[in-house]
Design a protein around this motif. Structure first.
Motif, short mmCIF file in Angstrom:
data_model
loop_
_atom_site.label_atom_id
_atom_site.label_comp_id
_atom_site.label_asym_id
_atom_site.label_seq_id
_atom_site.Cartn_x
_atom_site.Cartn_y
_atom_site.Cartn_z
N MET A 55 0.82 -1.21 0.00
CA MET A 55 0.00 0.00 0.00
C MET A 55 0.86 1.26 0.00
O MET A 55 0.55 2.23 -0.69
N ALA A 56 1.95 1.26 0.76
CA ALA A 56 2.81 2.43 0.81
C ALA A 56 3.48 2.67 -0.54
O ALA A 56 3.56 3.81 -1.01
N ALA A 57 3.95 1.61 -1.18
CA ALA A 57 4.57 1.76 -2.50
C ALA A 57 3.56 2.26 -3.52
O ALA A 57 3.88 3.10 -4.37
N HIS A 66 -6.72 7.93 -1.46
CA HIS A 66 -7.10 6.55 -1.76
C HIS A 66 -6.62 5.59 -0.68
O HIS A 66 -7.31 4.63 -0.35
N LEU A 67 -5.46 5.87 -0.14
CA LEU A 67 -4.93 5.01 0.91
C LEU A 67 -5.81 5.04 2.15
O LEU A 67 -6.10 4.01 2.75
N LYS A 69 -8.99 5.88 2.24
CA LYS A 69 -10.35 5.43 1.93
C LYS A 69 -10.39 3.97 1.47
O LYS A 69 -11.43 3.47 1.08
N LEU A 70 -9.26 3.29 1.53
CA LEU A 70 -9.18 1.91 1.05
C LEU A 70 -10.23 0.99 1.67
O LEU A 70 -10.88 0.23 0.95
N PRO A 71 -10.47 1.03 2.99
CA PRO A 71 -11.51 0.16 3.55
C PRO A 71 -12.90 0.45 2.97
O PRO A 71 -13.67 -0.47 2.71
N ILE A 72 -13.20 1.72 2.73
CA ILE A 72 -14.50 2.09 2.16
C ILE A 72 -14.61 1.55 0.74
O ILE A 72 -15.63 0.97 0.35
N TYR A 73 -13.55 1.73 -0.05
CA TYR A 73 -13.55 1.23 -1.43
C TYR A 73 -13.73 -0.29 -1.45
O TYR A 73 -14.47 -0.83 -2.27
N VAL A 153 -9.81 4.51 -8.79
CA VAL A 153 -9.78 3.58 -7.66
C VAL A 153 -9.41 2.18 -8.14
O VAL A 153 -8.63 1.48 -7.49
N VAL A 154 -9.94 1.77 -9.28
CA VAL A 154 -9.58 0.47 -9.85
C VAL A 154 -8.08 0.42 -10.10
O VAL A 154 -7.41 -0.58 -9.81
N GLY A 155 -7.54 1.51 -10.65
CA GLY A 155 -6.10 1.59 -10.89
C GLY A 155 -5.31 1.45 -9.60
O GLY A 155 -4.24 0.81 -9.58
N PHE A 156 -5.83 2.03 -8.52
CA PHE A 156 -5.16 1.91 -7.23
C PHE A 156 -5.12 0.45 -6.78
O PHE A 156 -4.07 -0.07 -6.39
#
Length: 181
Positions: A55-57, A66-67, A69-73, A153-156
């Motif tokens: 996730m950090a990278a 995005h980092l 909000k990751l749990p929401i996504y 977000v998909v790209g993330f």
């Protein structure tokens, strides 16, 4: 996100969860049959390196929002959609019948009960007397903006998935180094 939610027209969030759980059960049962303990595989150091390192990278190439909000996504991707397609079709049919009988202003009473903000905005614009072509273009622009936001977000998620194997290998090497000492 919408493309990953559906395969062959069927929602696959539940299938993903069931498949993941079944895969883990198979791995743990196989390990027990071989006489190994599943606890041998679970290494918090490696887990921290893989999950947080990935996730950090990834966050270095994306907006940090995005980092956080990751749990929401993730939950939005896994949970079923709030409305069924058949319910939407029935709502649209009912509103079309009402508009045919009483004209577009008769849809004013439908605004509070619209299924979502997108539908409310469209009904409001039509009731206000905006040309249907203008309303269509505005709603299409909204759909396009939503699609672009979702694709970011998909790209993330794709980047996290691409980075995870590298950090998985690093976690393995660290575990081997620790066991070797």
């Amino acid at each position: 996100v919408s493309q990953s939610r559906y395969r062959f027209g069927v929602y696959n969030g539940t299938s993903f969860l069931i498949g993941t759980i079944c895969s883990l059960v198979v791995v743990f049962v196989t390990m027990r049959l071989l006489g190994a303990s599943p606890a041998e595989v679970l290494d918090m150091h490696a887990l921290v390196v893989v999950v947080f390192g990935s996730m950090a990278a990834t966050a270095t190439a994306f907006n940090f929002k995005h980092l956080f909000k990751l749990p929401i996504y993730f939950m939005k991707a896994m949970l079923p959609l709030p409305m069924k397609g058949s319910a939407i079709v029935m709502d649209i049919k009912r509103m079309a019948d009402k508009a045919r009988q009483g004209g577009l202003p008769s849809l004013t009473s439908e605004i509070p009960g619209a299924p979502d903000e997108f539908a409310r905005r469209g009904i409001k614009m039509l009731v206000s007397g905006n040309d249907s072509v203008v309303v269509q273009r505005m709603l299409e622009a909204d759909i396009h903006a939503t699609h672009e936001r979702h694709m970011e977000v998909v790209g993330f998620f794709e980047a996290v998935g691409g980075n995870a194997p590298t950090f998985g290998l690093l976690g393995t090497v660290l575990r081997l180094y620790r066991d070797w000492e």
